[in-house]
Design a protein around this motif. Structure first.
Motif, PDB file in Angstrom:
ATOM      1  N   ALA A  34       0.830  -1.208   0.000  1.00  0.00           N
ATOM      2  CA  ALA A  34       0.000   0.000   0.000  1.00  0.00           C
ATOM      3  C   ALA A  34       0.863   1.256   0.000  1.00  0.00           C
ATOM      4  O   ALA A  34       1.926   1.293   0.616  1.00  0.00           O
ATOM      5  N   ASN A  35       0.420   2.286  -0.682  1.00  0.00           N
ATOM      6  CA  ASN A  35       1.092   3.574  -0.689  1.00  0.00           C
ATOM      7  C   ASN A  35       0.385   4.450   0.338  1.00  0.00           C
ATOM      8  O   ASN A  35      -0.691   4.972   0.076  1.00  0.00           O
ATOM      9  N   LEU A  36       1.010   4.584   1.506  1.00  0.00           N
ATOM     10  CA  LEU A  36       0.421   5.321   2.619  1.00  0.00           C
ATOM     11  C   LEU A  36       1.263   6.544   2.970  1.00  0.00           C
ATOM     12  O   LEU A  36       1.311   6.967   4.109  1.00  0.00           O
ATOM     13  N   VAL A  37       1.933   7.120   1.985  1.00  0.00           N
ATOM     14  CA  VAL A  37       2.794   8.269   2.195  1.00  0.00           C
ATOM     15  C   VAL A  37       2.005   9.410   2.828  1.00  0.00           C
ATOM     16  O   VAL A  37       0.958   9.806   2.319  1.00  0.00           O
ATOM     17  N   GLY A  38       2.502   9.895   3.978  1.00  0.00           N
ATOM     18  CA  GLY A  38       1.898  11.048   4.627  1.00  0.00           C
ATOM     19  C   GLY A  38       0.558  10.804   5.293  1.00  0.00           C
ATOM     20  O   GLY A  38      -0.066  11.751   5.765  1.00  0.00           O
ATOM     21  N   CYS A  39       0.100   9.572   5.357  1.00  0.00           N
ATOM     22  CA  CYS A  39      -1.203   9.294   5.985  1.00  0.00           C
ATOM     23  C   CYS A  39      -1.128   9.445   7.501  1.00  0.00           C
ATOM     24  O   CYS A  39      -0.121   9.117   8.126  1.00  0.00           O
ATOM     25  N   ASN A  40      -2.202   9.906   8.096  1.00  0.00           N
ATOM     26  CA  ASN A  40      -2.289  10.027   9.544  1.00  0.00           C
ATOM     27  C   ASN A  40      -2.953   8.764  10.087  1.00  0.00           C
ATOM     28  O   ASN A  40      -4.167   8.609   9.999  1.00  0.00           O
ATOM     29  N   LEU A  41      -2.141   7.871  10.650  1.00  0.00           N
ATOM     30  CA  LEU A  41      -2.632   6.618  11.219  1.00  0.00           C
ATOM     31  C   LEU A  41      -2.478   6.623  12.737  1.00  0.00           C
ATOM     32  O   LEU A  41      -2.416   5.573  13.366  1.00  0.00           O
ATOM     33  N   GLU A  42      -2.450   7.820  13.309  1.00  0.00           N
ATOM     34  CA  GLU A  42      -2.272   7.949  14.761  1.00  0.00           C
ATOM     35  C   GLU A  42      -3.395   7.234  15.494  1.00  0.00           C
ATOM     36  O   GLU A  42      -4.577   7.439  15.209  1.00  0.00           O
ATOM     37  N   GLY A  43      -3.010   6.361  16.438  1.00  0.00           N
ATOM     38  CA  GLY A  43      -3.973   5.658  17.274  1.00  0.00           C
ATOM     39  C   GLY A  43      -4.697   4.507  16.611  1.00  0.00           C
ATOM     40  O   GLY A  43      -5.571   3.892  17.207  1.00  0.00           O
ATOM     41  N   VAL A  44      -4.356   4.166  15.378  1.00  0.00           N
ATOM     42  CA  VAL A  44      -5.021   3.079  14.666  1.00  0.00           C
ATOM     43  C   VAL A  44      -4.500   1.731  15.167  1.00  0.00           C
ATOM     44  O   VAL A  44      -3.314   1.555  15.411  1.00  0.00           O
ATOM     45  N   ASN A  45      -5.398   0.767  15.333  1.00  0.00           N
ATOM     46  CA  ASN A  45      -5.009  -0.577  15.730  1.00  0.00           C
ATOM     47  C   ASN A  45      -4.741  -1.396  14.466  1.00  0.00           C
ATOM     48  O   ASN A  45      -5.657  -1.792  13.767  1.00  0.00           O
ATOM     49  N   LEU A  46      -3.457  -1.625  14.184  1.00  0.00           N
ATOM     50  CA  LEU A  46      -3.039  -2.409  13.022  1.00  0.00           C
ATOM     51  C   LEU A  46      -2.481  -3.764  13.450  1.00  0.00           C
ATOM     52  O   LEU A  46      -1.855  -4.448  12.651  1.00  0.00           O
ATOM     53  N   SER A  47      -2.696  -4.155  14.703  1.00  0.00           N
ATOM     54  CA  SER A  47      -2.091  -5.376  15.229  1.00  0.00           C
ATOM     55  C   SER A  47      -2.410  -6.582  14.358  1.00  0.00           C
ATOM     56  O   SER A  47      -3.521  -6.748  13.866  1.00  0.00           O
TER      57      SER A  47
END
Length: 130
Positions: A34-47
């Motif tokens: 995935a191209n997630l350049v500059g994305c705000n993923l603060e606090g996301v649960n990616l576990s």
């Protein structure tokens, strides 16, 4: 949701905002390449997710739960990672680039359980870390 079905492999979300579910739950998401350049993923649960070969340059992952996430061969230059929160246990980082902050200061970082095989740690300050 399709997050863990593999249906969104290679998704392009560069600079995307507002695409994360309201509950910020992306557990077991397969965002391979995935191209997630500059994305705000603060606090996301990616576990438990797979972000191998993803481009996370300049992404904000502060306070994100990255426990047991596969970041193999990911591009992490400029990414803000939760080194101090303990939310990175079991992360696979082999082949990832740009892992270390520019100042190479990881004092008091919680790195227990990280797979740092192949990471360049030359000159990195790890004093007081776990």
């Amino acid at each position: 949701p399709p997050w863990d079905s593999g249906l969104i492999k290679g998704v392009q979300l560069e600079g995307a905002t507002g695409w994360v579910p309201a509950d910020k739950d992306l557990r077991n998401a397969k965002l391979i390449g995935a191209n997630l350049v500059g994305c705000n993923l603060e606090g996301v649960n990616l576990s438990g997710g797979d972000l191998s070969s993803a481009n996370l340059q300049n992404a904000n992952l502060m306070n994100a739960n990255l426990s047991n996430v596969n970041l193999r061969d990911a591009k992490l230059e400029g990414a803000r990672l939760p080194f101090y929160s303990g939310l990175m246990e079991g992360v696979q980082l082999a082949g990832a680039t740009g892992l270390m902050p520019a100042d190479k200061d990881l004092r008091n970082a919680k790195l227990r359980g990280l797979n740092l095989a192949g990471s360049d740690l030359e000159g990195v300050n790890l004093s007081g870390g776990d």
